[in-house]
Design an enzyme around this catalytic site. Sequence first.
Site, PDB file in Angstrom:
ATOM      1  N   GLU A  73       0.801  -1.216   0.000  1.00 31.49           N
ATOM      2  CA  GLU A  73       0.000   0.000   0.000  1.00 31.49           C
ATOM      3  C   GLU A  73       0.834   1.267   0.000  1.00 31.49           C
ATOM      4  OE1 GLU A  73      -2.280  -0.386   3.625  1.00 31.49           O
ATOM      5  OE2 GLU A  73      -0.819   0.972   4.502  1.00 31.49           O
TER       6      GLU A  73
ATOM      7  N   CYS B  75       5.319  -6.744   8.550  1.00 31.04           N
ATOM      8  CA  CYS B  75       6.454  -6.255   9.340  1.00 31.04           C
ATOM      9  C   CYS B  75       6.755  -7.260  10.425  1.00 31.04           C
ATOM     10  CB  CYS B  75       6.135  -4.892   9.963  1.00 31.04           C
ATOM     11  SG  CYS B  75       7.544  -4.217  10.871  1.00 31.04           S
TER      12      CYS B  75
ATOM     13  N   CYS C 110      -1.252   2.551   9.311  1.00 36.94           N
ATOM     14  CA  CYS C 110      -0.556   1.670   8.378  1.00 36.94           C
ATOM     15  C   CYS C 110      -1.129   0.258   8.336  1.00 36.94           C
ATOM     16  CB  CYS C 110       0.908   1.565   8.775  1.00 36.94           C
ATOM     17  SG  CYS C 110       1.580   3.132   9.229  1.00 36.94           S
TER      18      CYS C 110
HETATM   19  N1  SAH Z   1       8.340   0.737  10.744  1.00 32.54           N
HETATM   20  C1  SAH Z   1       8.553   2.131  10.730  1.00 32.54           C
HETATM   21  C2  SAH Z   1       7.774   2.862   9.664  1.00 32.54           C
HETATM   22  C3  SAH Z   1       6.356   2.436   9.417  1.00 32.54           C
HETATM   23  S1  SAH Z   1       5.187   2.819  10.686  1.00 32.54           S
HETATM   24  C4  SAH Z   1       8.286   2.744  12.082  1.00 32.54           C
HETATM   25  O1  SAH Z   1       7.771   2.033  12.936  1.00 32.54           O
HETATM   26  O2  SAH Z   1       8.653   3.885  12.277  1.00 32.54           O
HETATM   27  C5  SAH Z   1       5.003   4.568  10.486  1.00 32.54           C
HETATM   28  C6  SAH Z   1       4.466   5.248  11.726  1.00 32.54           C
HETATM   29  O3  SAH Z   1       3.085   4.938  11.922  1.00 32.54           O
HETATM   30  C7  SAH Z   1       5.204   4.824  12.980  1.00 32.54           C
HETATM   31  O4  SAH Z   1       5.540   5.935  13.776  1.00 32.54           O
HETATM   32  C8  SAH Z   1       4.175   3.956  13.636  1.00 32.54           C
HETATM   33  O5  SAH Z   1       4.436   3.830  14.977  1.00 32.54           O
HETATM   34  C9  SAH Z   1       2.890   4.684  13.284  1.00 32.54           C
HETATM   35  N2  SAH Z   1       1.671   3.907  13.541  1.00 32.54           N
HETATM   36  C10 SAH Z   1       1.494   2.581  13.446  1.00 32.54           C
HETATM   37  N3  SAH Z   1       0.232   2.234  13.806  1.00 32.54           N
HETATM   38  C11 SAH Z   1      -0.403   3.380  14.150  1.00 32.54           C
HETATM   39  C12 SAH Z   1      -1.701   3.677  14.623  1.00 32.54           C
HETATM   40  N4  SAH Z   1      -2.615   2.738  14.790  1.00 32.54           N
HETATM   41  N5  SAH Z   1      -2.005   4.991  14.893  1.00 32.54           N
HETATM   42  C13 SAH Z   1      -1.088   5.958  14.693  1.00 32.54           C
HETATM   43  N6  SAH Z   1       0.157   5.730  14.244  1.00 32.54           N
HETATM   44  C14 SAH Z   1       0.514   4.453  13.992  1.00 32.54           C
HETATM   45 FE1  SF4 Z   2       6.591  -2.506  12.075  1.00 32.30          FE
HETATM   46 FE2  SF4 Z   2       4.380  -1.188  12.671  1.00 32.30          FE
HETATM   47 FE3  SF4 Z   2       6.318  -1.402  14.478  1.00 32.30          FE
HETATM   48 FE4  SF4 Z   2       6.703   0.161  12.313  1.00 32.30          FE
HETATM   49  S1  SF4 Z   2       5.194   0.460  13.940  1.00 32.30           S
HETATM   50  S2  SF4 Z   2       8.144  -1.350  13.197  1.00 32.30           S
HETATM   51  S3  SF4 Z   2       5.537  -1.015  10.779  1.00 32.30           S
HETATM   52  S4  SF4 Z   2       5.101  -3.114  13.633  1.00 32.30           S
END
Ligand code: SAH
Ligand code: SF4
Length: 365
Positions: free
Chosen positions: A96, A124, A355
């Site tokens: 996505e 992930c 995400c």
């Molecule tokens: N794996 C990387 C990048 C992808 S996640 C990371 O963890 O940084 C991108 C961002 O979206 C991260 O800061 C993650 O913590 C946030 N994220 C994931 N799930 C979320 C949710 N349900 N609500 C808000 N932010 C979220």
């Molecule tokens: Fe992986 Fe989601 Fe954690 Fe980012 S926030 S490292 S995408 S499990």
Amino acid sequence: MPFSLAKPSLYGMSPEQLAEFLQQGGFPTFRAKQVLEWMYRKRVASFEEMSNLPKPMIEWLRNEATLSPNEVLLTKKASDITEKLLLKGEDGALIETVLIRYPQMGVGSESSRKTICVSSQVGCAYGCKFCASGLAGWKRNLTDSEIVSQFLHVARLEAERDPSPSKQSVPFDNIVFMGMGEPLANYDNVVSAIRTLNAEWGLHFGARRITISTSGLVPQIRKLANEPIQFRLALSLHGASNAVREKIMPVNKRYPLEELIPAVAEFSKKRGRMLTLEFILIEEVNDSYDQARKLAHIANELHAHVNLIPYNRVEGLPWKRPNIKRQQAFSKILKEAGVSHTVRKEKGHDIDAACGQLRLRHEES
Ligand code: SAH
Ligand code: SF4
């Protein structure tokens, strides 16, 4: 067996590699420049559209190579702010990409700022407790061409909508690696894709407008500090003490704060620019005044900007965001400590902004 494409994708090749590849088919090296023009300036969707190439060459490319290694399965639009593209890889993997349009005050919607949020992996492996991407586990890394092609799909979509003469400029303002996956766990392909995005022969997109978001892989952060391209780094902190962070982010056990903070400090020192700390606010998990004070301390130590993100609910998970009062109280503590910060407004909550969710739903159905 690691995933590989049936035929090589041109989006994964540097100009030298492309020239060498074309030579294998008996085509002169000057053709590489023309092909690059078609790929990254005119951004055509097929070899057939590369109209100044000889017919036999187009035929050869069709047999021996791939342009986009993934196709658009569906696009889903909510209000006028967020739009998701669901792409399908050759192996059926769902990928996505999100386009976010932030309207600018006082200007027409056509001059809104556009951010494109890309995925680096399918699923992930890091299993953060609050995140939908981690729920189904890790499937595979995306190839560099699968990452680059996410931008080209969005660029073509935008060009179809607005076929004005300026369509050859890249139609977004910021690139963030915040979609599915942990970018630093797919280091080589992510760095290679960034090279193509940034290069003059590629999308020629400014490195300072590219941000990699990481959950905190210490060795890779140290390595990243020595990369020549000057992109930005965002750290998903989400907990300002080991006790809180490791409850929601298993990666913290491997790389606790006492190792992580010095690594990101070194990164910002080498790069000479401000780091962003992302902090999702989750009710009764990390929204206490004590966490706010500890976060302020870390941010001041790192001279970092803090992005507070009220949690987006994920179906099947118990977490929720604190109420507005609580969010404001948290923000006030940061303010009083002199920490530069923003509270992120929701973008596209109605189309599953967090995400991984669109992908999960699609797989379920
Ligand atoms: N794996 C990387 C990048 C992808 S996640 C990371 O963890 O940084 C991108 C961002 O979206 C991260 O800061 C993650 O913590 C946030 N994220 C994931 N799930 C979320 C949710 N349900 N609500 C808000 N932010 C979220
Ligand atoms: Fe992986 Fe989601 Fe954690 Fe980012 S926030 S490292 S995408 S499990």
